[in-house]
Design a protein around this motif. Structure first.
Motif, PDB file in Angstrom:
ATOM      1  N   SER A 161      -4.028  20.650  -2.345  1.00 47.59           N
ATOM      2  CA  SER A 161      -3.474  21.748  -3.154  1.00 47.59           C
ATOM      3  C   SER A 161      -1.982  21.911  -2.892  1.00 47.59           C
ATOM      4  N   VAL A 162      -1.587  21.820  -1.641  1.00 50.15           N
ATOM      5  CA  VAL A 162      -0.164  21.936  -1.279  1.00 50.15           C
ATOM      6  C   VAL A 162       0.637  20.804  -1.898  1.00 50.15           C
ATOM      7  N   PHE A 163       0.108  19.561  -1.755  1.00 43.87           N
ATOM      8  CA  PHE A 163       0.825  18.417  -2.319  1.00 43.87           C
ATOM      9  C   PHE A 163       0.945  18.510  -3.839  1.00 43.87           C
ATOM     10  N   GLY A 164      -0.014  19.195  -4.469  1.00 42.32           N
ATOM     11  CA  GLY A 164      -0.026  19.309  -5.927  1.00 42.32           C
ATOM     12  C   GLY A 164       1.140  20.110  -6.481  1.00 42.32           C
ATOM     13  N   VAL A 165       1.765  20.973  -5.665  1.00 37.46           N
ATOM     14  CA  VAL A 165       2.889  21.794  -6.157  1.00 37.46           C
ATOM     15  C   VAL A 165       4.242  21.168  -5.832  1.00 37.46           C
ATOM     16  N   PHE A 166       4.249  19.996  -5.213  1.00 37.93           N
ATOM     17  CA  PHE A 166       5.514  19.334  -4.901  1.00 37.93           C
ATOM     18  C   PHE A 166       6.211  18.926  -6.206  1.00 37.93           C
ATOM     19  N   PRO A 167       7.531  18.976  -6.240  1.00 36.78           N
ATOM     20  CA  PRO A 167       8.260  18.640  -7.481  1.00 36.78           C
ATOM     21  C   PRO A 167       8.051  17.193  -7.934  1.00 36.78           C
ATOM     22  N   ILE A 168       7.894  16.282  -7.000  1.00 34.43           N
ATOM     23  CA  ILE A 168       7.630  14.885  -7.347  1.00 34.43           C
ATOM     24  C   ILE A 168       6.156  14.597  -7.056  1.00 34.43           C
ATOM     25  N   ASP A 169       5.407  14.275  -8.086  1.00 35.84           N
ATOM     26  CA  ASP A 169       3.960  14.087  -7.965  1.00 35.84           C
ATOM     27  C   ASP A 169       3.638  12.718  -7.358  1.00 35.84           C
ATOM     28  N   PHE A 170       3.748  12.613  -6.038  1.00 34.06           N
ATOM     29  CA  PHE A 170       3.473  11.323  -5.411  1.00 34.06           C
ATOM     30  C   PHE A 170       1.978  11.061  -5.263  1.00 34.06           C
ATOM     31  N   ILE A 171       1.153  12.121  -5.234  1.00 36.61           N
ATOM     32  CA  ILE A 171      -0.298  11.913  -5.155  1.00 36.61           C
ATOM     33  C   ILE A 171      -0.801  11.234  -6.432  1.00 36.61           C
ATOM     34  N   GLY A 172      -0.289  11.667  -7.574  1.00 38.40           N
ATOM     35  CA  GLY A 172      -0.660  11.021  -8.834  1.00 38.40           C
ATOM     36  C   GLY A 172      -0.202   9.572  -8.881  1.00 38.40           C
ATOM     37  N   ALA A 173       0.988   9.319  -8.341  1.00 36.66           N
ATOM     38  CA  ALA A 173       1.513   7.949  -8.340  1.00 36.66           C
ATOM     39  C   ALA A 173       0.675   7.017  -7.476  1.00 36.66           C
ATOM     40  N   LEU A 174      -0.001   7.581  -6.480  1.00 39.66           N
ATOM     41  CA  LEU A 174      -0.826   6.749  -5.598  1.00 39.66           C
ATOM     42  C   LEU A 174      -2.016   6.118  -6.332  1.00 39.66           C
ATOM     43  N   GLY A 175      -2.277   6.583  -7.554  1.00 39.46           N
ATOM     44  CA  GLY A 175      -3.314   5.950  -8.364  1.00 39.46           C
ATOM     45  C   GLY A 175      -3.006   4.491  -8.659  1.00 39.46           C
ATOM     46  N   GLU A 176      -1.727   4.105  -8.560  1.00 40.30           N
ATOM     47  CA  GLU A 176      -1.336   2.717  -8.799  1.00 40.30           C
ATOM     48  C   GLU A 176      -1.897   1.768  -7.742  1.00 40.30           C
ATOM     49  N   LEU A 177      -2.328   2.316  -6.615  1.00 38.82           N
ATOM     50  CA  LEU A 177      -2.888   1.477  -5.547  1.00 38.82           C
ATOM     51  C   LEU A 177      -4.101   0.676  -6.017  1.00 38.82           C
ATOM     52  N   SER A 178      -4.853   1.237  -6.963  1.00 40.15           N
ATOM     53  CA  SER A 178      -6.149   0.649  -7.292  1.00 40.15           C
ATOM     54  C   SER A 178      -6.054  -0.642  -8.103  1.00 40.15           C
ATOM     55  N   SER A 179      -5.027  -0.802  -8.921  1.00 43.64           N
ATOM     56  CA  SER A 179      -4.986  -1.942  -9.846  1.00 43.64           C
ATOM     57  C   SER A 179      -4.989  -3.301  -9.132  1.00 43.64           C
ATOM     58  N   PRO A 180      -4.101  -3.564  -8.176  1.00 48.12           N
ATOM     59  CA  PRO A 180      -4.153  -4.854  -7.485  1.00 48.12           C
ATOM     60  C   PRO A 180      -5.421  -5.033  -6.661  1.00 48.12           C
ATOM     61  N   VAL A 181      -5.983  -3.931  -6.155  1.00 47.05           N
ATOM     62  CA  VAL A 181      -7.218  -4.037  -5.365  1.00 47.05           C
ATOM     63  C   VAL A 181      -8.348  -4.566  -6.235  1.00 47.05           C
ATOM     64  N   LEU A 182      -8.458  -4.047  -7.454  1.00 39.79           N
ATOM     65  CA  LEU A 182      -9.500  -4.493  -8.380  1.00 39.79           C
ATOM     66  C   LEU A 182      -9.402  -5.993  -8.638  1.00 39.79           C
ATOM     67  N   ALA A 183      -8.193  -6.459  -8.938  1.00 39.92           N
ATOM     68  CA  ALA A 183      -8.004  -7.866  -9.280  1.00 39.92           C
ATOM     69  C   ALA A 183      -8.032  -8.761  -8.047  1.00 39.92           C
ATOM     70  N   GLY A 184      -7.452  -8.291  -6.961  1.00 37.16           N
ATOM     71  CA  GLY A 184      -7.329  -9.121  -5.760  1.00 37.16           C
ATOM     72  C   GLY A 184      -8.622  -9.331  -5.005  1.00 37.16           C
ATOM     73  N   PHE A 185      -9.418  -8.263  -4.856  1.00 37.21           N
ATOM     74  CA  PHE A 185     -10.627  -8.376  -4.047  1.00 37.21           C
ATOM     75  C   PHE A 185     -11.588  -9.411  -4.604  1.00 37.21           C
ATOM     76  N   ALA A 186     -11.606  -9.571  -5.916  1.00 43.91           N
ATOM     77  CA  ALA A 186     -12.530 -10.518  -6.541  1.00 43.91           C
ATOM     78  C   ALA A 186     -12.288 -11.950  -6.084  1.00 43.91           C
ATOM     79  N   LEU A 187     -11.130 -12.208  -5.491  1.00 44.01           N
ATOM     80  CA  LEU A 187     -10.783 -13.574  -5.087  1.00 44.01           C
ATOM     81  C   LEU A 187     -11.117 -13.879  -3.630  1.00 44.01           C
ATOM     82  N   PHE A 188     -11.682 -12.915  -2.889  1.00 46.17           N
ATOM     83  CA  PHE A 188     -11.902 -13.175  -1.470  1.00 46.17           C
ATOM     84  C   PHE A 188     -12.848 -14.356  -1.199  1.00 46.17           C
ATOM     85  N   PRO A 189     -13.884 -14.610  -2.055  1.00 44.70           N
ATOM     86  CA  PRO A 189     -14.746 -15.764  -1.750  1.00 44.70           C
ATOM     87  C   PRO A 189     -13.987 -17.092  -1.725  1.00 44.70           C
ATOM     88  N   ILE A 190     -12.953 -17.233  -2.571  1.00 47.44           N
ATOM     89  CA  ILE A 190     -12.160 -18.472  -2.577  1.00 47.44           C
ATOM     90  C   ILE A 190     -11.480 -18.654  -1.228  1.00 47.44           C
TER      91      ILE A 190
END
Length: 439
Positions: A118-147
């Protein structure tokens, strides 16, 4: 991470139970603590000494992986919930105190992190929302671990061959050439399945004709220690049920390979996309569980101490269950079945040494792939937060951690550095030393 009374009650009940499992020496979450537990169980080590060791082994993971992953995704995770209850359980001098301390930790996590969000949500720069970008490479990258796992264990030629096959399968699925149009399957899920199939196939081919008949004299000791785990079955069953329920309700993710996929699933606007992502997370945790079977089973048989989440197959059941009631039944039955079949699984592992060895390759590959994916995802997040100012701060923080000998493991270093970058950018903004780009 929204607050609700139901979440508070369920999480507090779960952490009370996992603290009790630790108190009785039946199960802990940390793989490094499990081999030490017999020293305490058999009277060669006192509770304070074991608690001190547990704290030393766990505090870094709690502060880095546990907190960073939850702040990044708004989902609880095992490092945040169960590593502290490992410590509290062995620290407590009485069972009721272990349950009380464990429950208090669950309450503190749910209420405390909700307040932080809740505290982070009132910060002027929404860095918590930006952290959603973490998921995209994880989705694509993890699929390659068997190789990568195939390359580690069987050499670069088989790795290159597998890479070609897996990427070809991905493109065929993406173009809709090998599946009906109404069948929803993420290309990454196809990659994971085919890659794992190739890994198992190579292992079984290598094991043909091998004679592996070892450990005969040790089986009586294994059986004795397995019986010790079985005595805790009622506690395990209730714990498994609660884990499955909180995961099914969307409060909890089981591992580093599913947490970012689930975060993306729960924020998806399209129901079919949400279901596809949940299936991807379930498959990822299922395959990760396969990689950890030899480690968990072997340490359970030799120490008489199990893992609080078992072989981790509770998680796929929880994600895919249609409702919390079915998830609870599935979670309880799954961990009960695992414990009853421990000895038999141990015997199977003896017969297929290459499959045993594959688990090491799988764990190493998963760790390396996740480190790379989270690094790339963190870079995308800090660029979204503060363009190249954010990138510069992030690189400095990440490099300092490397220069200091990695006090924060790489798996957690990237998300943690991204969170700290967001905080620093907000401070610079308040000091009028940083202006975010418009739009």
């Amino acid at each position: 991470m929204e607050f609700s009374l139901l979440k508070l009650i369920l999480v507090a009940g779960l952490t009370a139970l996992t603290a009790l499992l630790s108190y009785y020496g039946r199960a802990v979450f940390h793989d490094g603590i499990r081999p030490i537990m017999p020293e305490f169980i058999e009277g060669r080590m006192k509770r304070p000494e074991l608690a001190s060791i547990s704290f030393g082994l766990s505090v870094g993971f709690i502060a880095s992986v546990g907190i960073a992953f939850t702040l990044s995704t708004k989902l609880l995770n095992p490092w945040l919930l169960f590593l502290p209850t490992d410590i509290l359980g062995v620290f407590a001098s009485r069972a009721w105190l272990a349950a009380l301390l464990g429950g208090a930790w669950g309450i503190a996590v749910v209420s405390g992190l909700t307040a932080v969000q809740s505290v982070f949500g009132v910060f002027p720069i929404d860095f918590i929302g930006a952290l959603g970008e973490l998921s995209s490479p994880v989705l694509a990258g993890f699929a390659l671990f068997p190789i990568l796992a195939i390359t580690y264990q069987f050499g670069w030629k088989k790795g290159a061959f597998s890479g070609v096959v897996v990427l070809l399968v991905r493109q065929l699925i993406e173009q809709g050439w090998i599946l009906p149009k109404d069948f929803k399957l993420l290309p990454e899920a196809g990659e994971l399945f085919v890659g794992t199939l190739l890994l198992v196939m190579f292992a079984l081919i290598r094991d043909r004709g091998r004679d592996s008949s070892e450990m005969g004299e040790e089986r009586s000791l294994f059986e004795e220690r397995t019986q010790r785990i079985r005595k805790g079955l009622p506690l395990f069953a209730v714990t498994g049920a609660l884990i499955a329920v909180i995961a099914n309700l969307g409060y909890f993710a089981g591992s580093e390979v599913s947490i970012f996929t689930l975060q993306k699933a729960y924020s998806a606007s399209d129901l079919s996309q949400e279901q596809a992502l949940i299936q991807q997370a379930a498959l990822a945790d299922f395959l990760r569980g396969i990689g950890f079977i030899p480690l968990i089973v072997t340490t359970a048989l030799t120490t008489g101490v199990y893992g609080v989440v078992g072989l981790t197959f509770i998680f796929p059941i929880a994600y895919l269950s249609p409702n919390p009631f079915i998830a609870a039944i599935g979670g309880a039955l799954m961990i009960t079945l695992e414990i009853l079949l421990l000895s038999k699984v141990g015997k199977v592992l003896e017969k297929f040494p290459s499959l045993r060895e594959a688990s090491d390759s799988i764990r190493t590959a998963i760790t390396n792939i996740m480190e790379i994916a989270l690094l790339l995802g963190s870079v995308l997040a800090v660029l979204k937060m503060g363009q190249f100012t954010g990138f510069s701060i992030f690189v400095a923080l990440y490099a300092i951690n490397e220069a200091l000998g990695r006090p924060v493991i790489r798996l957690a270093a990237s998300p943690l550095a991204a969170i700290l970058t967001g905080l620093i950018l907000n401070i610079l903004y308040l000091l009028q030393l940083f202006t975010p780009a418009a739009g």
